[in-house]
Write an enzyme that holds these catalytic residues in place. Structure first.
Site, PDB file in Angstrom:
ATOM      1  N   ARG A  51       0.970  -1.211   0.283  1.00  0.00           N
ATOM      2  CA  ARG A  51      -0.221   0.419  -0.012  1.00  0.00           C
ATOM      3  C   ARG A  51       1.029   1.452   0.238  1.00  0.00           C
ATOM      4  O   ARG A  51       0.554   2.298  -0.521  1.00  0.00           O
ATOM      5  CB  ARG A  51      -0.566  -0.053   0.733  1.00  0.00           C
ATOM      6  N   THR A  52       1.634   1.238   0.800  1.00  0.00           N
ATOM      7  CA  THR A  52       2.299   2.621   0.883  1.00  0.00           C
ATOM      8  C   THR A  52       3.416   3.306  -0.899  1.00  0.00           C
ATOM      9  O   THR A  52       3.132   4.284  -0.558  1.00  0.00           O
ATOM     10  CB  THR A  52       3.466   2.694   2.016  1.00  0.00           C
ATOM     11  N   LYS A  80      25.362  -4.080  -2.940  1.00  0.00           N
ATOM     12  CA  LYS A  80      27.813  -3.792  -3.449  1.00  0.00           C
ATOM     13  C   LYS A  80      27.488  -2.810  -2.097  1.00  0.00           C
ATOM     14  O   LYS A  80      28.984  -2.372  -2.389  1.00  0.00           O
ATOM     15  CB  LYS A  80      27.290  -2.926  -4.173  1.00  0.00           C
ATOM     16  N   ARG A 101      11.919   3.640   2.401  1.00  0.00           N
ATOM     17  CA  ARG A 101      11.175   2.632   3.654  1.00  0.00           C
ATOM     18  C   ARG A 101      12.632   2.040   4.229  1.00  0.00           C
ATOM     19  O   ARG A 101      12.946   1.827   3.307  1.00  0.00           O
ATOM     20  CB  ARG A 101      10.006   1.866   3.426  1.00  0.00           C
ATOM     21  N   HIS A 129       6.026   6.009  11.025  1.00  0.00           N
ATOM     22  CA  HIS A 129       5.553   5.430   9.694  1.00  0.00           C
ATOM     23  C   HIS A 129       4.256   6.903   9.851  1.00  0.00           C
ATOM     24  O   HIS A 129       3.063   6.749   9.387  1.00  0.00           O
ATOM     25  CB  HIS A 129       4.630   4.228   9.870  1.00  0.00           C
TER      26      HIS A 129
END
Ligand code: NCD
Length: 307
Positions: A51-52, A80, A101, A129
């Site tokens: 969703r986000t 890396k 995120r 959040h």
């Protein structure tokens, strides 16, 4: 608003403004459809999301802008060994705004310190959040018409659930709210939230393990998933994951106008039979998530919105 790292950075006025813009977008989407033409949003997702990330991307497309980014850490140079600092420096050259995120607490803050463009925290570990909180707030305003005088039950993993932390911070600044924290002993709300947000605002709160007993008092029930990925061992997760399951039976002694919320994804916390109940608002939350993020992108890019 240079960056958005935590819900506590948003005051009443900014929240009201975002809610008003989102409501206007819902009514008149065409008015907004090209306001971000030529602008680029970068989504930097080092941790899973449905969703986000997709609501941010859909939001930017619906504003006429474009989107770049990665949806897993292993498709970026993180594999890396590149640091967040170097990644955001790079992204700053290619995009106008970034959404990040990451599984580590504080990662969005680090990114913001090296960024030339606004950074939005889309979840940093078990910490915060803030855009889910905006989504939750738009859902509450749409169903209750207010953000104060509410008894809010938060149930499940209150320890690791970042959406809970951000929502509690925001709702504790509105008058006469009351919290009922429903969780097992091991997953109680972190004490810093009580000491820094709830007590200073003189918010009434109760901590309990009993969902059934709490039901009749609630205006809002915010269910959450036990955050498997934050556990140190599988055994604890298995023991705790299904302690609270909201089903039809448990709703029998709840208010007629209860609002049932969940940030999703759900695992077993809400039985599917509850989905058809008019009090279930978790799929409305999904829908509102796009509109409030459209409003946020506009404000953070400083785009002028004509009346
Ligand atoms: C939440 C999250 O990522 O913190 N999901 C979301 O963004 N809607 C909740 C969760 O994962 O349980």
């Amino acid at each position: 608003m240079k960056h958005l790292l935590d819900s506590s950075e948003l005051n009443f006025q900014q929240i009201n403004e975002l809610v008003e813009i989102a409501e206007d977008i819902i009514k008149k989407p065409e008015k907004y459809s090209s306001l971000c033409r030529g602008k680029i949003l970068a989504t930097l997702f080092y941790e899973a999301s449905t969703r986000t990330r997709l609501s941010f991307e859909s939001a930017m497309f619906s504003l006429g802008g474009s989107v770049i980014g990665f949806s897993t850490a292993d498709s970026s140079s993180a594999v890396k060994g590149e640091s967040i600092a170097d990644t955001i420096r790079t992204v700053s050259e290619y995009a106008d705004i970034a959404v990040i995120r990451h599984p580590k607490e504080g990662s969005a803050l680090v990114a913001s310190q090296y960024s030339k463009i606004p950074v939005i925290n889309a979840g940093d570990g078990g910490h915060s959040h803030p855009t889910q909180t905006l989504t939750d707030i738009l859902t509450i305003v749409s169903s209750k018409g207010k953000l104060e005088n509410l008894t809010i039950g938060l149930c499940g993993d209150l320890m690791f659930g970042r959406t809970v932390h951000s929502l509690v911070k925001s709702l504790s600044s509105y008058p006469n709210n009351k919290f009922i924290f429903i969780s097992p002993e091991e997953l109680k709300i972190p004490s810093y939230l009580i000491d820094q947000y709830i007590k200073p605002n003189k918010i009434e709160y109760v901590q309990t393990t009993n969902l059934e007993e709490s039901m009749p008092m609630l205006d809002i029930l915010y269910m959450t998933r036990v955050q498997k990925e934050r556990f140190f061992n599988e055994e604890d997760y298995v023991r705790l994951k299904d302690l609270y399951i909201l089903d039809k039976n448990k709703l029998t002694n709840s208010k007629e106008d209860l609002v049932i919320m969940h940030p999703l994804p759900r695992v077993n916390e809400i039985s599917k039979e509850v989905d058809a109940d008019p009090r279930a608002k978790y799929f409305d939350q999904v829908r509102y998530g796009k509109f409030i993020r459209m409003a946020l992108i506009l404000k953070m890019l400083g785009v002028e919105i004509n009346a």
